[in-house]
Structures are given as C-alpha cells and as structure tokens.
Design an enzyme around this catalytic site. Structure first.
Site, PDB file in Angstrom:
ATOM      1  N   PRO A 246      53.614  34.818 -33.371  1.00  0.00           N
ATOM      2  CA  PRO A 246      53.795  34.841 -34.824  1.00  0.00           C
ATOM      3  C   PRO A 246      54.490  33.574 -35.319  1.00  0.00           C
ATOM      4  CG  PRO A 246      55.068  36.614 -33.752  1.00  0.00           C
ATOM      5  CD  PRO A 246      54.368  35.884 -32.672  1.00  0.00           C
TER       6      PRO A 246
ATOM      7  N   ASP B  21      51.521  27.664  27.411  1.00  0.00           N
ATOM      8  CA  ASP B  21      52.103  28.764  28.178  1.00  0.00           C
ATOM      9  C   ASP B  21      52.622  29.834  27.236  1.00  0.00           C
ATOM     10  OD1 ASP B  21      51.582  27.375  30.416  1.00  0.00           O
ATOM     11  OD2 ASP B  21      53.619  26.627  30.710  1.00  0.00           O
TER      12      ASP B  21
ATOM     13  N   LYS C 171      51.706  32.436  31.563  1.00  0.00           N
ATOM     14  CA  LYS C 171      52.069  32.775  32.926  1.00  0.00           C
ATOM     15  C   LYS C 171      53.433  33.403  32.890  1.00  0.00           C
ATOM     16  CE  LYS C 171      51.178  28.806  34.852  1.00  0.00           C
ATOM     17  NZ  LYS C 171      51.046  27.679  35.755  1.00  0.00           N
TER      18      LYS C 171
ATOM     19  N   GLY D  24      59.937  23.649  27.814  1.00  0.00           N
ATOM     20  CA  GLY D  24      60.930  22.766  28.421  1.00  0.00           C
ATOM     21  C   GLY D  24      60.345  21.394  28.710  1.00  0.00           C
ATOM     22  N   ASP D  25      60.580  20.944  29.933  1.00  0.00           N
ATOM     23  CA  ASP D  25      60.015  19.678  30.384  1.00  0.00           C
ATOM     24  C   ASP D  25      58.861  19.995  31.328  1.00  0.00           C
ATOM     25  OD1 ASP D  25      61.035  16.507  30.943  1.00  0.00           O
ATOM     26  OD2 ASP D  25      59.715  17.432  32.419  1.00  0.00           O
TER      27      ASP D  25
ATOM     28  N   THR E  77      64.569  20.213  28.972  1.00  0.00           N
ATOM     29  CA  THR E  77      64.445  21.334  29.902  1.00  0.00           C
ATOM     30  C   THR E  77      65.473  22.426  29.597  1.00  0.00           C
ATOM     31  OG1 THR E  77      64.212  21.896  32.223  1.00  0.00           O
ATOM     32  CG2 THR E  77      65.980  20.359  31.675  1.00  0.00           C
TER      33      THR E  77
ATOM     34  N   MET F   2      63.990  31.128  36.212  1.00  0.00           N
ATOM     35  CA  MET F   2      63.289  32.364  36.599  1.00  0.00           C
ATOM     36  C   MET F   2      64.167  33.201  37.523  1.00  0.00           C
ATOM     37  SD  MET F   2      59.427  30.892  37.164  1.00  0.00           S
ATOM     38  CE  MET F   2      59.722  29.209  37.678  1.00  0.00           C
TER      39      MET F   2
HETATM   40  N1  SAH Z   1      59.420  23.723  32.311  1.00  0.00           N
HETATM   41  C1  SAH Z   1      60.425  24.653  31.864  1.00  0.00           C
HETATM   42  C2  SAH Z   1      60.709  25.724  32.873  1.00  0.00           C
HETATM   43  C3  SAH Z   1      59.558  26.638  33.142  1.00  0.00           C
HETATM   44  S1  SAH Z   1      59.956  27.927  34.237  1.00  0.00           S
HETATM   45  C4  SAH Z   1      61.684  23.890  31.482  1.00  0.00           C
HETATM   46  O1  SAH Z   1      61.788  22.703  31.761  1.00  0.00           O
HETATM   47  O2  SAH Z   1      62.567  24.479  30.881  1.00  0.00           O
HETATM   48  C5  SAH Z   1      60.389  29.226  33.123  1.00  0.00           C
HETATM   49  C6  SAH Z   1      61.855  29.515  33.193  1.00  0.00           C
HETATM   50  O3  SAH Z   1      62.549  28.550  32.423  1.00  0.00           O
HETATM   51  C7  SAH Z   1      62.269  30.836  32.589  1.00  0.00           C
HETATM   52  O4  SAH Z   1      62.102  31.897  33.511  1.00  0.00           O
HETATM   53  C8  SAH Z   1      63.731  30.601  32.281  1.00  0.00           C
HETATM   54  O5  SAH Z   1      64.521  30.695  33.447  1.00  0.00           O
HETATM   55  C9  SAH Z   1      63.720  29.142  31.888  1.00  0.00           C
HETATM   56  N2  SAH Z   1      63.647  28.983  30.417  1.00  0.00           N
HETATM   57  C10 SAH Z   1      62.648  28.476  29.677  1.00  0.00           C
HETATM   58  N3  SAH Z   1      62.973  28.465  28.367  1.00  0.00           N
HETATM   59  C11 SAH Z   1      64.225  28.971  28.285  1.00  0.00           C
HETATM   60  C12 SAH Z   1      65.122  29.207  27.219  1.00  0.00           C
HETATM   61  N4  SAH Z   1      64.794  28.934  25.952  1.00  0.00           N
HETATM   62  N5  SAH Z   1      66.315  29.752  27.513  1.00  0.00           N
HETATM   63  C13 SAH Z   1      66.672  30.030  28.768  1.00  0.00           C
HETATM   64  N6  SAH Z   1      65.858  29.817  29.810  1.00  0.00           N
HETATM   65  C14 SAH Z   1      64.655  29.304  29.582  1.00  0.00           C
END
Ligand code: SAH
Length: 463
Positions: A43, A249, A271, A303-304, A332, A384
């Site tokens: 309006p 992975d 794995k 990780g690495d 790692t 692990m």
């Molecule tokens: N390449 C990876 C390891 C692979 S083996 C690295 O460098 O970290 C997988 C194992 O890594 C798991 O069983 C655990 O023990 C460890 N892991 C991976 N990520 C993790 C996280 N965020 N916190 C704690 N442990 C971890």
C-alpha cells in the site's frame, strides 16, 4: 541438512512479494538479479520500488495481499516488516499454492534465501540453516575477496567455447584444458587485454592441448594422516583434487574422502586388523589396471603410507608392470598420538630410540626381542595393538618389564572423538577392556601423558 540447496530456473516465472519497506527492498535487490516476473504488493511502497516499477523492472500493486494474489506464483515472499501481517499474507499465499518465505521467520518459511556471491554465471549460495547469519556474511566476504570480479566474464566466455573444447577427448584432456584456462591463461589475458582477449587465448590454448600427447597414468601413494583433514599435506590435497580414481582404506574418514575431485571414482578396499579385507593381490591388480588405463590414481592410506601400509608391496606391483608412481608422506598415528598426550617420541637423556611395532607382528616376536623391549627406558608405539594388548602385556611382564611402566593409549588421535587413556603395563588389561575402545587406537608403551588433568579417562579411574 534440513534445507537442500538447489538452483531454480525463474526465467519468466511469476514471483510475488508482499511489502514495501526495508525487508522488501533487501529481498528485491536480490530478486532483481533474476529473470523472474516480479509483482510487489504494497500500500505504501518505498521510492526505490516505485522507481523500479516505473522502469518496468517489476509490477507494483498498491494494496495489501488478497486471496488469489499468489496464484501461479513459483515463490512468494512475506516481507511486510510486520509479523502479524506476514503471517496473514503467508497463509493466503500458501493457499494459492506458492512456496512461501517469511522474512526472519525460519519456522514459517518453506524455503530460505541464502547469502549469495554473484559472479554470474557462477553463483555461490551460502546457507547456515539460520544458525549463524554472521558466519554466512563472513564466508561471503572471504569469497568475495578471493574470487576475482572477472570470474563471471571468464565463465561466460568459457561457456560459449564449450562446444569447441569437445574436440578434446572427454575426461582428463578436456579438464586440463579448462583448468589451464581458468587458472592461468584466462585471468592473464583478462588482465592484459580484457574480455576481447579471451577468445583468441582459448583458440590458442585448444590448439596447444590438441597437439599434446595424452598424459600417462600414474599412482600417488598418499598419506591421509590420522584423520583430521587439517593434518593433510598440501600435496595430498592437490593429489586428491586431481584424482581420477581414489583407492582408499577403511580408516580414512569421509571428511577427507570428500576432498577428492567430485568426479573421481572412489574405491573402498577397507582392511581391518583381523577382519574382512580385500586381498592384497586384488588391490595390486586394481591399481595396475587403473594406472595402465591412463588414470591418475590416488592410493590413499591412513597416516603415513610408509608405516604399516604395505607400501612397498604395492609399489613393487606397479613397478613390475612398468608403470609410474610417487609417494606423498603423511602424519603417522604415532606422531598424532604423542602430540595428544603432550610428549615427544624421543627425548635427550630419556629415550634416544623408539620402536614402531604392530601388535599383529609381535605374535612372531622372538624371546630376545621381548627381553630387549622389557628393559627399563625402552619405549614403543604399538599399532593395531588393541586386540593384542593382553598378549603383549603378558609377554613383557614375563620378560621382566616393570608393571609400573607407564602406558598411554590414544584412540581416534586428532579426530573430534579422540580419547586418551593413561595406565600402566600391569593395568593395561583391564584398562583397555573397561575403556571399550571402538576406533583405531595406538598403544604408547613407556609414555605417561604430560597433561594428566586433561585426560578423557582420568588417571585415577584408569589406575
Ligand atoms: N599407516 C598408518 C597405520 C596403519 S595401521 C599410520 O601411519 O598411521 C592401522 C593402525 O594405525 C590402527 O590399528 C591404529 O593402531 C593406528 N591408527 C591409525 N589412525 C589412528 C588414529 N587416528 N588414532 C590412533 N591410532 C591410529
């Protein structure tokens, strides 16, 4: 996501807005960017609205909303600066079958208007579900600064050239061409010669790319780090951004997988310690097949990749097939875990060496390995190790390790659900059992946390 973002074709569609004050003006400034047929019911309209009407940019009706006003309208905005009136007109518009937005009333709205960064034809919509308008504005400002004002021109000219670029094979070749245009050649030409310089640059770039041989396939073994996307390296991000195929992975979280190029094929070869897994031979074959087909493959490992990642097995398979590869290291789990407890992996005068072990392989440990590890001052990062903890504990104690040796366990290191548990070798089991770990965990043998007070599971409880 309560509100799902879409881009709606409003060209020639009827959009009705009720209101003539500030709220109406704010919405109209946005809506006038579209090609909708706008009707404003007010309006007492602001002078800007009257001027827009005079220029034929919208249709102005100087009265309040009545039943039927929103018939055949795609969208309706209740923007009268009056809550009761907004509610009334929204009800009428809904009855007419329009999708309704009520200004500053999330609950009463069927759709919301995002903050917009406009580089037409590139449009960025930012929404926060009404949670944080301040944040939306800040993101908008950041993007406005980051995206050159000429981006829209680049995109418009690029769009007109798409049919020409189809001479390049679909996929990587075409993508590389467009990246070269948008990242380098286009902005440079625009800066030097303006819009007129773009077409010649596109022609030249296309000839260059047509005469280039195809890029050969390649696999990058990339470390994804412990889980926090901020802990990815720049190189890892670039590799993900350019990937045709990502083979990853189970441990790589979705927040990281989402950084991969949108069109990338994602293959999960998860794995798990002792559980289901894809056979290593199958993974090798998969990598070889994709690289051979010319794909840029990212083999993403948590990780690495060089730490308990079967890196060399996969590299050997690639090499045996005569194909190209590279490694991008990552952080790692051991690094992320000691960071979480405020320790360093080595320290002058305390431990000059640190072992990286897997709980898995320790089942094959010889007696002298255990004896060595059981000596005072030895430390280890055990990967692990969750299920193997009881076994490791038994062996170490049997070989004379001090039951008071500190042990820290870090679950989900670097992630939002990170947990830290402080215990001793003597208490490792049952402490681990009681903690009910579900995520990946690293056992730090010989390490006590520095910031005991900050532990997720307090020391007293765990002990
Ligand atoms: N390449 C990876 C390891 C692979 S083996 C690295 O460098 O970290 C997988 C194992 O890594 C798991 O069983 C655990 O023990 C460890 N892991 C991976 N990520 C993790 C996280 N965020 N916190 C704690 N442990 C971890």
């Amino acid at each position: 996501m309560q509100h799902f973002p879409i881009f709606m074709d409003l060209a020639g569609r009827r959009v009705v807005l009720a209101g003539g004050g500030d709220a109406a003006l704010a919405k109209l400034r946005l809506l006038l960017k579209s090609q909708a047929r706008l009707t404003v019911l007010a309006p007492d309209p602001a002078p800007e609205i009257v001027a827009w009407a005079a220029h034929g940019r919208l249709h102005l009706v100087r009265r309040t909303v009545e039943p039927g006003d929103a018939l055949c309208a795609a969208l309706f905005y209740a923007a009268t600066d009056d809550d009761a009136e907004d509610a009334r007109v929204a009800r009428l518009a809904r009855a007419d079958g329009a999708l309704v937005n009520m200004v500053d009333n999330l609950a009463g709205s069927q759709f919301i208007t995002p903050a917009i960064v406009d580089r037409d034809p590139v449009t960025i919509a930012i929404g926060t579900e009404g949670a944080a308008p301040v944040l939306a504005r800040r993101i908008k400002r950041d993007l406005e600064e980051r995206l050159s004002p000429t981006l829209g021109t680049l995109a418009r000219v690029g769009k007109g050239f798409r049919h020409m670029a189809e001479r390049l094979p679909f996929g990587r070749a075409r993508r590389d061409f467009w990246l070269a245009y948008y990242d380098r050649a286009g902005p440079r030409a625009m800066a030097e010669g303006g819009e007129a310089a773009l077409r010649p640059v596109l022609d030249r770039l296309l000839e260059e790319h047509l005469s280039q041989p195809d890029m050969p396939g390649h696999v990058a073994f990339v470390g994804a780090g412990p889980g926090d996307p901020d802990l990815l390296t720049m190189k890892a991000r670039k590799a993900l951004d350019a990937a045709d195929v990502v083979v990853h992975d189970r441990l790589v979280p979705s927040a990281i997988l989402e950084l991969a190029r949108r069109e990338a094929v994602m293959l999960d070869v998860g794995k798990e310690g002792f559980g289901r897994h894809t056979d290593q031979g199958e993974i090798n074959d998969l990598l070889v097949a994709h690289v051979r087909a010319g794909a840029q493959v990212v083999r993403l490992k948590s990780g690495d990749p060089a730490v308990f990642g079967r890196l060399e097995e996969e590299v050997e398979a690639i090499e045996a097939a005569g194909l190209d590869w590279s490694v991008v290291p990552g952080i790692t789990a051991a690094s992320a875990s000691v960071a979480a407890i405020g320790r360093s992996l080595t320290r002058r005068g305390r431990n000059a060496s640190v072992r990286l072990l897997t709980g898995h392989d320790m089942r094959g440990f010889a007696d002298h390995d255990w004896a060595q590890l059981a000596r005072p001052g030895e430390v280890a990062a055990i990967y692990m190790g969750k299920r193997a903890a009881r076994f490791i504990q038994g062996r170490l104690l049997m070989h004379g390790a001090d039951p008071e040796t500190p042990v820290s366990v870090v679950e989900n290191a670097s992630r939002s659900d990170e947990r830290r548990i402080a215990t001793t070798l003597g208490r490792l089991e049952p402490a681990l059992g009681e903690a009910g770990l579900t995520g990946p965990a690293l056992v730090l043998y010989g390490f006590a946390p520095r910031r005991a007070a900050e532990l997720t599971i307090p020391l007293q409880e765990a002990l």
